[in-house]
Design a protein around this motif. Structure first.
Motif, short mmCIF file in Angstrom:
data_model
loop_
_atom_site.label_atom_id
_atom_site.label_comp_id
_atom_site.label_asym_id
_atom_site.label_seq_id
_atom_site.Cartn_x
_atom_site.Cartn_y
_atom_site.Cartn_z
N ASP A 114 -7.23 -4.33 -33.96
CA ASP A 114 -7.39 -5.29 -32.86
C ASP A 114 -6.03 -5.82 -32.42
OD1 ASP A 114 -8.93 -6.56 -31.04
OD2 ASP A 114 -9.92 -7.93 -32.43
N ASP A 115 -5.00 -4.99 -32.62
CA ASP A 115 -3.66 -5.32 -32.15
C ASP A 115 -3.35 -4.49 -30.91
OD1 ASP A 115 -1.62 -2.91 -32.93
OD2 ASP A 115 -3.29 -3.03 -34.33
N GLY A 116 -2.33 -4.88 -30.20
CA GLY A 116 -1.97 -4.15 -28.99
C GLY A 116 -1.07 -2.96 -29.24
N LEU A 117 -0.17 -3.05 -30.23
CA LEU A 117 0.83 -2.01 -30.42
C LEU A 117 0.24 -0.67 -30.81
CD1 LEU A 117 3.84 -1.16 -30.61
CD2 LEU A 117 3.68 -1.73 -33.04
N SER A 118 -0.66 -0.65 -31.80
CA SER A 118 -1.14 0.64 -32.30
C SER A 118 -1.86 1.44 -31.23
CB SER A 118 -2.04 0.43 -33.53
OG SER A 118 -3.26 -0.18 -33.18
N ARG A 119 -2.39 0.76 -30.21
CA ARG A 119 -3.05 1.46 -29.12
C ARG A 119 -2.06 2.23 -28.26
NH1 ARG A 119 -6.76 -3.64 -27.04
NH2 ARG A 119 -7.32 -4.39 -29.12
N GLN A 120 -0.79 1.87 -28.35
CA GLN A 120 0.23 2.60 -27.61
C GLN A 120 0.56 3.93 -28.28
OE1 GLN A 120 1.10 1.21 -24.66
NE2 GLN A 120 -0.38 -0.36 -25.29
N TYR A 121 0.15 4.09 -29.53
CA TYR A 121 0.40 5.33 -30.27
C TYR A 121 -0.78 6.30 -30.17
CZ TYR A 121 4.63 3.55 -32.55
OH TYR A 121 5.89 3.09 -32.81
N VAL A 122 -1.97 5.79 -30.43
CA VAL A 122 -3.17 6.63 -30.44
C VAL A 122 -4.34 5.80 -29.91
CG1 VAL A 122 -2.49 8.19 -32.32
CG2 VAL A 122 -3.58 6.00 -32.86
N PRO A 123 -5.39 6.44 -29.40
CA PRO A 123 -6.56 5.71 -28.91
C PRO A 123 -7.21 4.87 -30.01
CG PRO A 123 -6.61 7.97 -28.14
CD PRO A 123 -5.51 7.89 -29.16
N GLU A 124 -7.97 3.87 -29.59
CA GLU A 124 -8.61 2.95 -30.53
C GLU A 124 -9.59 3.62 -31.48
OE1 GLU A 124 -9.84 -0.95 -28.80
OE2 GLU A 124 -9.10 -0.04 -26.95
N ILE A 125 -10.12 4.78 -31.11
CA ILE A 125 -11.07 5.46 -31.99
C ILE A 125 -10.39 6.11 -33.19
CG2 ILE A 125 -12.80 5.86 -30.20
CD1 ILE A 125 -11.75 8.73 -29.94
N TYR A 126 -9.06 6.18 -33.18
CA TYR A 126 -8.31 6.75 -34.31
C TYR A 126 -8.32 5.75 -35.47
CZ TYR A 126 -4.44 9.06 -36.78
OH TYR A 126 -3.66 9.70 -37.71
N PRO A 127 -8.69 6.19 -36.68
CA PRO A 127 -8.80 5.24 -37.79
C PRO A 127 -7.44 4.87 -38.38
CG PRO A 127 -9.32 7.44 -38.56
CD PRO A 127 -9.12 7.55 -37.06
N ALA A 128 -7.34 3.63 -38.83
CA ALA A 128 -6.18 3.16 -39.59
C ALA A 128 -6.61 3.04 -41.05
CB ALA A 128 -5.68 1.82 -39.06
N VAL A 129 -6.13 3.95 -41.88
CA VAL A 129 -6.57 4.00 -43.27
C VAL A 129 -5.36 4.19 -44.18
CG1 VAL A 129 -8.90 4.84 -42.79
CG2 VAL A 129 -7.04 6.48 -43.03
N PRO A 130 -5.44 3.70 -45.42
CA PRO A 130 -4.34 3.84 -46.36
C PRO A 130 -4.31 5.24 -46.99
CG PRO A 130 -6.14 2.71 -47.42
CD PRO A 130 -6.56 2.92 -45.99
N ALA A 131 -3.23 5.51 -47.69
CA ALA A 131 -3.13 6.76 -48.43
C ALA A 131 -4.04 6.71 -49.65
CB ALA A 131 -1.69 7.00 -48.86
N PHE A 132 -4.75 7.80 -49.90
CA PHE A 132 -5.71 7.84 -51.00
C PHE A 132 -5.03 7.61 -52.34
CE2 PHE A 132 -7.81 10.13 -54.43
CZ PHE A 132 -9.08 9.59 -54.39
N ASN A 133 -3.85 8.24 -52.56
CA ASN A 133 -3.21 8.12 -53.87
C ASN A 133 -2.76 6.69 -54.14
OD1 ASN A 133 -1.22 8.30 -51.90
ND2 ASN A 133 0.19 9.52 -53.15
N LEU A 134 -2.27 5.99 -53.11
CA LEU A 134 -1.87 4.60 -53.32
C LEU A 134 -3.08 3.71 -53.55
CD1 LEU A 134 0.98 4.19 -50.66
CD2 LEU A 134 1.13 5.00 -53.04
N MET A 135 -4.17 3.99 -52.85
CA MET A 135 -5.39 3.21 -53.07
C MET A 135 -5.93 3.43 -54.48
SD MET A 135 -7.68 1.07 -52.06
CE MET A 135 -7.38 0.90 -50.30
N ALA A 136 -5.90 4.67 -54.96
CA ALA A 136 -6.36 4.95 -56.32
C ALA A 136 -5.54 4.19 -57.35
CB ALA A 136 -6.29 6.46 -56.59
N LEU A 137 -4.24 4.09 -57.12
CA LEU A 137 -3.39 3.33 -58.04
C LEU A 137 -3.65 1.83 -57.94
CD1 LEU A 137 -0.06 5.33 -57.66
CD2 LEU A 137 -1.49 5.17 -59.71
N ALA A 138 -4.00 1.35 -56.76
CA ALA A 138 -4.38 -0.06 -56.63
C ALA A 138 -5.59 -0.35 -57.50
CB ALA A 138 -4.67 -0.39 -55.17
#
Length: 244
Positions: A114-138
């Motif tokens: 819901d920010d303005g900047l990331s929409r300048q990179y890719v459309p809003e339907i593109y997901p913003a998700v973390p890296a799986f390996n870093l999440m597993a370590l979390a």
């Protein structure tokens, strides 16, 4: 030929690390320094304050980015330009569900952009998700943390904030910040591994100003959460599995 410094962060490849922690507040860089060995101050330009240090044998950069997506986006791009491959945001958040207490860690499994900047990179339907390996370590180091989808936005003071947050709360969003969407979206475009670890400073439907002021003034639960979030990021980035 001398390498030109990155224009905003003043970084160069002489940092000699592939791993970074980004924080919003420049003061938090000093708090990270207390957890590191062999600390070296690097630069302080605009909102970008950076240090290098060792943690469990791993050289790690810590850098502030200021508030919001645009300054975070600049920081992530310039980290990529100096060969950083992994970036973990350590920041603060407001809870969007009841039962999340002051100082609890909120770790984003994905982000409502819901920010303005990331929409300048890719459309809003593109997901913003973390890296799986870093999440597993979390999950390895902080199984007790609150995990779920967070929302990144661009401001605190709009007239419809309460209504907007109530809507997203009903959709199961666990917390809100202003930077994670930009981090994960830009990081993914630049083939960087990213994660966001947030310290809760505002109870759901609580007083935003009071929560942020309590963090600034050293309220104990929030300060403990800030330290825990920094240590978690350091534990993840120094985990031997990332070097395999």
């Amino acid at each position: 030929m001398t390498e030109e410094q990155q224009p905003h962060t003043q970084l160069t490849t002489a940092i000699h690390t592939d791993s970074a922690i980004i924080v919003g507040d420049p003061a938090r860089v000093g708090k990270a320094a207390d957890l590191l060995n062999n600390v070296q101050e690097w630069a302080y330009n605009r909102e970008y304050k950076s240090i290098l240090g060792d943690y469990a044998g791993k050289r790690i950069l810590v850098m502030s980015t200021g508030i919001g997506a645009p300054s975070t986006g600049i920081g992530v791009e310039e980290l990529h330009n100096v060969n950083v491959k992994r970036a973990i945001r350590v920041g603060s958040a407001g809870a969007m569900q009841t039962g999340i207490n002051f100082g609890d860690l909120i770790i984003g499994e994905g982000v409502v952009r819901d920010d303005g900047l990331s929409r300048q990179y890719v459309p809003e339907i593109y997901p913003a998700v973390p890296a799986f390996n870093l999440m597993a370590l979390a999950h390895k180091y902080a199984p007790q943390a609150v995990y779920g989808i967070i929302r990144s936005h661009d401001g605190f003071y709009m007239d419809n904030n309460a209504e907007t947050e109530a809507f997203w709360s009903t959709k199961g969003i666990v917390g809100g910040d202003m930077e994670s969407g930009a981090l994960m979206t830009i990081g993914r475009q630049r083939h960087m591994e990213t994660l966001s670890i947030l310290n809760n400073v505002v109870l759901y439907e609580g007083d935003l100003a009071a929560g942020v002021n309590d963090l600034v003034n050293g309220e104990s639960a929030m300060v403990a959460g800030e330290t825990a979030s920094l240590k978690l990021a350091l534990d993840i980035l120094s985990d031997p599995s990332l070097e395999a």
